[in-house]
Design a protein around this motif. Structure first.
Motif, mmCIF file in Angstrom:
data_model
loop_
_atom_site.group_PDB
_atom_site.id
_atom_site.type_symbol
_atom_site.label_atom_id
_atom_site.label_comp_id
_atom_site.label_asym_id
_atom_site.label_seq_id
_atom_site.Cartn_x
_atom_site.Cartn_y
_atom_site.Cartn_z
ATOM 1 N N GLY A 287 72.976 0.237 -22.780
ATOM 2 C CA GLY A 287 74.379 -0.021 -22.467
ATOM 3 C C GLY A 287 75.198 -0.366 -23.693
ATOM 4 O O GLY A 287 76.368 0.034 -23.807
ATOM 5 N N ILE A 288 74.606 -1.121 -24.606
ATOM 6 C CA ILE A 288 75.330 -1.529 -25.808
ATOM 7 C C ILE A 288 75.661 -0.318 -26.680
ATOM 8 O O ILE A 288 76.749 -0.221 -27.265
ATOM 9 N N SER A 289 74.742 0.647 -26.768
ATOM 10 C CA SER A 289 74.991 1.842 -27.573
ATOM 11 C C SER A 289 76.098 2.701 -26.978
ATOM 12 O O SER A 289 76.802 3.408 -27.707
ATOM 13 N N ALA A 290 76.250 2.653 -25.656
ATOM 14 C CA ALA A 290 77.374 3.368 -25.031
ATOM 15 C C ALA A 290 78.698 2.755 -25.468
ATOM 16 O O ALA A 290 79.652 3.474 -25.800
ATOM 17 N N ILE A 291 78.783 1.430 -25.470
ATOM 18 C CA ILE A 291 80.005 0.758 -25.921
ATOM 19 C C ILE A 291 80.348 1.160 -27.349
ATOM 20 O O ILE A 291 81.520 1.352 -27.700
ATOM 21 N N ALA A 292 79.328 1.309 -28.186
ATOM 22 C CA ALA A 292 79.553 1.622 -29.598
ATOM 23 C C ALA A 292 80.322 2.923 -29.793
ATOM 24 O O ALA A 292 81.034 3.087 -30.792
ATOM 25 N N GLN A 293 80.219 3.849 -28.854
ATOM 26 C CA GLN A 293 80.939 5.125 -28.987
ATOM 27 C C GLN A 293 82.449 4.908 -28.940
ATOM 28 O O GLN A 293 83.215 5.713 -29.480
ATOM 29 N N LEU A 294 82.881 3.822 -28.299
ATOM 30 C CA LEU A 294 84.305 3.539 -28.134
ATOM 31 C C LEU A 294 84.894 2.699 -29.267
ATOM 32 O O LEU A 294 86.116 2.511 -29.319
ATOM 33 N N LEU A 295 84.065 2.204 -30.172
ATOM 34 C CA LEU A 295 84.540 1.240 -31.174
ATOM 35 C C LEU A 295 85.763 1.698 -31.959
ATOM 36 O O LEU A 295 86.669 0.887 -32.213
ATOM 37 N N PRO A 296 85.860 2.960 -32.361
ATOM 38 C CA PRO A 296 87.056 3.351 -33.142
ATOM 39 C C PRO A 296 88.364 3.215 -32.369
ATOM 40 O O PRO A 296 89.440 3.242 -32.991
ATOM 41 N N LEU A 297 88.299 3.056 -31.042
ATOM 42 C CA LEU A 297 89.498 2.972 -30.206
ATOM 43 C C LEU A 297 89.911 1.535 -29.906
ATOM 44 O O LEU A 297 90.929 1.327 -29.248
ATOM 45 N N LEU A 298 89.136 0.543 -30.385
ATOM 46 C CA LEU A 298 89.290 -0.831 -29.905
ATOM 47 C C LEU A 298 89.890 -1.769 -30.943
ATOM 48 O O LEU A 298 89.742 -1.576 -32.148
ATOM 49 N N ASP A 299 90.525 -2.840 -30.425
ATOM 50 C CA ASP A 299 90.948 -3.959 -31.264
ATOM 51 C C ASP A 299 89.843 -4.999 -31.386
ATOM 52 O O ASP A 299 89.656 -5.597 -32.445
ATOM 53 N N HIS A 300 89.131 -5.245 -30.285
ATOM 54 C CA HIS A 300 88.087 -6.265 -30.224
ATOM 55 C C HIS A 300 86.916 -5.716 -29.424
ATOM 56 O O HIS A 300 87.085 -4.845 -28.568
ATOM 57 N N VAL A 301 85.732 -6.276 -29.666
ATOM 58 C CA VAL A 301 84.572 -5.868 -28.878
ATOM 59 C C VAL A 301 83.609 -7.033 -28.727
ATOM 60 O O VAL A 301 83.466 -7.874 -29.622
ATOM 61 N N ASP A 302 82.999 -7.074 -27.562
ATOM 62 C CA ASP A 302 81.954 -8.062 -27.248
ATOM 63 C C ASP A 302 80.746 -7.257 -26.786
ATOM 64 O O ASP A 302 80.639 -6.899 -25.618
ATOM 65 N N MET A 303 79.849 -6.915 -27.702
ATOM 66 C CA MET A 303 78.711 -6.042 -27.396
ATOM 67 C C MET A 303 77.411 -6.651 -27.910
ATOM 68 O O MET A 303 76.572 -5.997 -28.519
ATOM 69 N N ASP A 304 77.250 -7.944 -27.625
ATOM 70 C CA ASP A 304 76.078 -8.680 -28.091
ATOM 71 C C ASP A 304 75.004 -8.827 -27.018
ATOM 72 O O ASP A 304 74.040 -9.566 -27.198
ATOM 73 N N GLY A 305 75.152 -8.115 -25.881
ATOM 74 C CA GLY A 305 74.275 -8.352 -24.742
ATOM 75 C C GLY A 305 72.800 -8.244 -25.041
ATOM 76 O O GLY A 305 71.986 -9.032 -24.540
ATOM 77 N N ALA A 306 72.401 -7.275 -25.873
ATOM 78 C CA ALA A 306 70.980 -7.116 -26.182
ATOM 79 C C ALA A 306 70.469 -8.228 -27.087
ATOM 80 O O ALA A 306 69.265 -8.545 -27.079
ATOM 81 N N LEU A 307 71.362 -8.853 -27.862
ATOM 82 C CA LEU A 307 70.942 -9.972 -28.713
ATOM 83 C C LEU A 307 70.587 -11.200 -27.889
ATOM 84 O O LEU A 307 69.896 -12.100 -28.380
ATOM 85 N N LEU A 308 71.063 -11.255 -26.651
ATOM 86 C CA LEU A 308 70.789 -12.389 -25.785
ATOM 87 C C LEU A 308 69.434 -12.276 -25.090
ATOM 88 O O LEU A 308 69.021 -13.195 -24.384
#
Length: 339
Positions: A287-308
């Motif tokens: 799931g986190i890698s899916a979010i990463a595809q959107l990063l160039p479109l974002l102001d902020h991101v919270d994608m630390d779920g796998a680190l937890l």
């Protein structure tokens, strides 16, 4: 296509607490789509608050297995349009299907999804690291366990919220974001914003319950800190409803139904001159890698779920002190470590 469903119990690194409760094991569903000998993966973690259980998700997908397996994947958006009427408001399994379709599409096309969208990853925002609710001493230890992040997200919703932030501020100069997960009232939010701003807090996420639109409009007028919608922004039509109540929206892929609607939500938020964030649940690197595809479109991101998590089940993007590194793989860049 061939559909395979994998269910996993993911123990968390520490008990993870927000204002609604504590999680020690995150149940998650991995959807695998196979075509031409190539496998694509998507994920939907269980979320009781949204009525999404593993059993419910599997049940909905099994009902439409024949329609899924009759498909020949062309583009993910076309596939999403075919699946959405079959799943209706069951956005969690729809998301897992959509992510798997994007991963498969990229792997079949021989390129990462972000590149197929025509994006560049030269400049992307860093992710925050989330500090779950606990005693102040434990929250400090959690922060020190992951030092060097440029941004930390602090879960709040206690009588001691300001003291929590003051204590954490003594241990880092990083930017703070706070998330009350609907636990505050109107006066409390306005008052807390005044106390939090001098402590280097960037914005407040979802202070009030989503049904209190009138309260949010007042907070929007009087808060000295920007406000980010989470529980108030689930699906595409919610973006417009958040205008005048929040300064930005935090889009969750499972809540809206995947990358396909998330991209439309981002575009609409931009039209409304709102900030855009994408967030995660406690989930694996799929799931986190899916979010990463959107990063160039974002102001902020919270994608630390796998680190937890105490242990991950997949490879894909890597995160080091907030910096995201993309794998040299196509699609979403993911692969399962276990079957």
């Amino acid at each position: 296509m061939k559909l395979t469903l994998h269910r996993f119990d993911l123990p968390t690194r520490h008990p993870f607490t927000i204002s609604r409760g504590t999680t020690t094991v995150q149940r998650t569903l991995i959807v695998e789509l196979q075509q031409e000998g190539v496998c694509g993966y998507g994920e939907a973690p269980e979320a009781a608050y949204y009525g999404a259980t593993i059993e419910q998700m599997i049940g909905r997908l099994e009902l439409i297995r024949p329609q899924i397996e009759m498909c020949q994947l062309g583009g993910p958006a076309v596939f999403w349009e075919a699946m959405q009427p079959l799943l209706g408001d069951a956005t969690f399994p729809l998301c897992a299907l959509d992510l798997a379709a994007h991963d498969l599409w990229g792997k079949l096309r021989g390129a990462p999804v972000w590149k197929l969208w025509g994006l560049s990853i030269d400049r992307v925002p860093p992710t925050d690291y989330t500090i779950g609710l606990d005693s102040i001493e434990v929250m400090v230890r959690k922060l020190e366990e992951f030092p060097g992040f440029p941004v930390y997200k602090i879960k709040l919703g206690t009588p001691d919220d300001l003291q929590i932030v003051r204590s954490l501020r003594e241990h880092t100069d990083a930017v703070f974001r706070v998330d009350a997960n609907c636990a505050w009232g109107v006066e409390q939010t306005i008052r807390n914003a005044e106390g939090l701003k001098p402590l280097g807090v960037e914005f407040i996420e979802q202070p009030l319950p989503p049904e209190d639109s009138a309260g949010m409009r007042r907070v929007f007028r009087e808060s000295v800190l920007p406000l980010m919608a989470d529980e108030s922004c689930r699906i595409e039509s919610d973006v417009d409803r958040c205008r005048g109540c929040f300064h930005g929206v935090n889009i969750k892929l499972v809540k809206c139904g995947g990358l396909t609607p998330a991209r439309r939500m981002i575009a609409r938020a931009r039209q409304l001159d709102m900030q855009v964030m994408v967030g995660c649940f406690t989930e694996s690197t799929v799931g986190i890698s899916a979010i990463a595809q959107l990063l160039p479109l974002l102001d902020h991101v919270d994608m630390d779920g796998a680190l937890l998590l105490a242990k991950d089940i997949a490879t894909g993007v890597r995160i080091d002190r907030g910096r995201v590194t993309y794998p040299q793989r196509d699609g979403l860049g993911v692969d399962l470590l276990v079957g």
